[in-house]
Design an enzyme around this catalytic site. Structure first.
Site, PDB file in Angstrom:
ATOM      1  N   SER A 148      45.616  61.718  27.727  1.00 23.83           N
ATOM      2  CA  SER A 148      46.804  61.129  28.274  1.00 23.83           C
ATOM      3  C   SER A 148      47.254  62.072  29.276  1.00 23.83           C
ATOM      4  O   SER A 148      46.791  63.248  29.513  1.00 23.83           O
ATOM      5  CB  SER A 148      48.014  61.385  27.030  1.00 23.83           C
ATOM      6  OG  SER A 148      49.288  61.428  27.658  1.00 23.83           O
ATOM      7  N   TYR A 161      52.072  66.941  20.425  1.00 22.00           N
ATOM      8  CA  TYR A 161      51.360  65.820  20.947  1.00 22.00           C
ATOM      9  C   TYR A 161      50.495  66.095  22.274  1.00 22.00           C
ATOM     10  O   TYR A 161      49.298  65.793  22.616  1.00 22.00           O
ATOM     11  CB  TYR A 161      52.381  64.572  21.174  1.00 22.00           C
ATOM     12  CG  TYR A 161      51.481  63.625  21.954  1.00 22.00           C
ATOM     13  CD1 TYR A 161      50.359  62.967  20.946  1.00 22.00           C
ATOM     14  CD2 TYR A 161      51.762  63.038  23.156  1.00 22.00           C
ATOM     15  CE1 TYR A 161      49.810  61.702  21.768  1.00 22.00           C
ATOM     16  CE2 TYR A 161      51.103  62.138  23.723  1.00 22.00           C
ATOM     17  CZ  TYR A 161      50.352  61.228  23.164  1.00 22.00           C
ATOM     18  OH  TYR A 161      49.666  60.552  23.713  1.00 22.00           O
TER      19      TYR A 161
END
Ligand SMILES: NC(=O)c1ccc[n+]([C@@H]2O[C@H](COP(=O)([O-])OP(=O)(O)OC[C@H]3O[C@@H](n4cnc5c(N)ncnc54)[C@H](OP(=O)(O)O)[C@@H]3O)[C@@H](O)[C@H]2O)c1
Length: 267
Positions: A148, A161
């Site tokens: 990401s 995360y």
């Protein structure tokens, strides 16, 4: 063009984790459109079975579905057991399954954070370690790891995360260099906000997803990057420019800006 890069794997088998929704589903669709046989895995077997029926009818490829909960450390070995029993040689491993949890570190349940680390990081290492030896042996194979843009910096209120995605990114770039000499290619796909079920699962605010890309676009960028031999690909010009600009700024400033954007609001 959708399906163009995926033709590189036509007639071969790809294993896609997190195939029941979002980016994994889009990756599976693009691969099937390119004539790639698929092993789909996730927890929601009903969705996978429907996808298997639809994709095999539409694209005349073989599609197998296998239910596995990657929170369980045994799951990666069970997935390998399934493909081995079926006599499937996995040419492309797609480590896509993952989730986030939005909020203050002291409010997110510890179990949720540890499960995130298991699914987003440990399972990625386990599956890669299980499937890469055969690729090295035959001197070809590919691995796509969905990281990401959150992996490039601290993301307050998404701290665990972002750390898992930094792990994915650094792991992918490292093994890409280790495995190159054995004909095995590895690429980290780094999407920005993407319209999937992610936001709902992570209970993340809408404002972060205002300029989200589609899962189909992100899947296409990932497969093209891998096919071109890149070890990292960022989806979206805006995301690429943003990361480029951030490299010049102090890290603390970037974290402060991210905190401003992410901070939970009342109601
Ligand atoms: N959407 C974004 O904005 C965005 C941005 C950057 C990176 N990413 C990354 O993209 C990847 C895919 O996410 P997405 O956006 O497509 O989200 P999504 O729509 O929520 O899909 C997540 C997939 O992961 C699977 N999964 C979740 N927990 C699992 C578990 N315990 N065991 C097995 N499978 C599990 C889900 O399947 P089941 O629920 O059926 O198990 C689902 O197929 C993730 O790695 C995410 O970190 C997403």
């Amino acid at each position: 063009m959708a399906g163009k890069s995926s033709k590189k794997w036509a007639g071969k088998w790809a294993l896609v984790t997190g195939a029941s929704a979002g980016i994994g589903l889009a990756l599976a669709e693009e691969l099937a459109a390119g004539g790639v046989h698929l092993v789909l895995t996730a927890r929601r077997i009903d969705r996978l079975q429907k996808m298997a029926a639809d994709l095999s009818a539409k694209h005349r490829v073989e599609v197998e579905a296998f239910a596995a909960d990657l929170v369980r450390p045994e799951a990666p070995a069970e997935i390998l057991g399934f493909t081995t029993r079926k006599g499937i040689e996995v040419e492309l491993l797609v480590n896509n399954a993952g989730f986030g949890a939005f909020g203050y570190i002291h409010e997110i349940p510890e179990s949720r954070m540890l499960e995130m680390i298991q699914v987003n990081c440990s399972a990625v290492v386990q599956l890669t370690r299980l499937y890469v030896p055969a690729m090295v042996e035959r001197r070809h194979g590919d691995v796509l790891i969905v990281a990401s843009i959150a992996g490039f910096q601290a993301v307050p209120f998404n701290s665990v995360y972002a750390a898992t995605k930094a792990f994915d990114l650094i792991f992918a770039e490292g093994i890409a260099e280790e495995l190159r000499e054995f004909g095995v290619r590895v690429c980290a796909l780094c999407p920005g906000s993407t319209t999937t079920e992610f936001q709902e699962v992570a209970q993340q605010p809408d404002r972060v997803f205002r300029s989200a890309e589609t899962a189909e676009k992100v899947a296409s960028v990932g497969l093209a990057g891998l096919a071109q031999g890149k070890s990292c690909v960022i989806s979206g010009t805006k995301n690429r420019l943003m990361l480029e600009g951030e490299r010049l700024a102090p890290r603390r400033f970037i974290a402060k800006m991210a905190a401003k954007m992410m901070r939970p609001t009342e109601s």
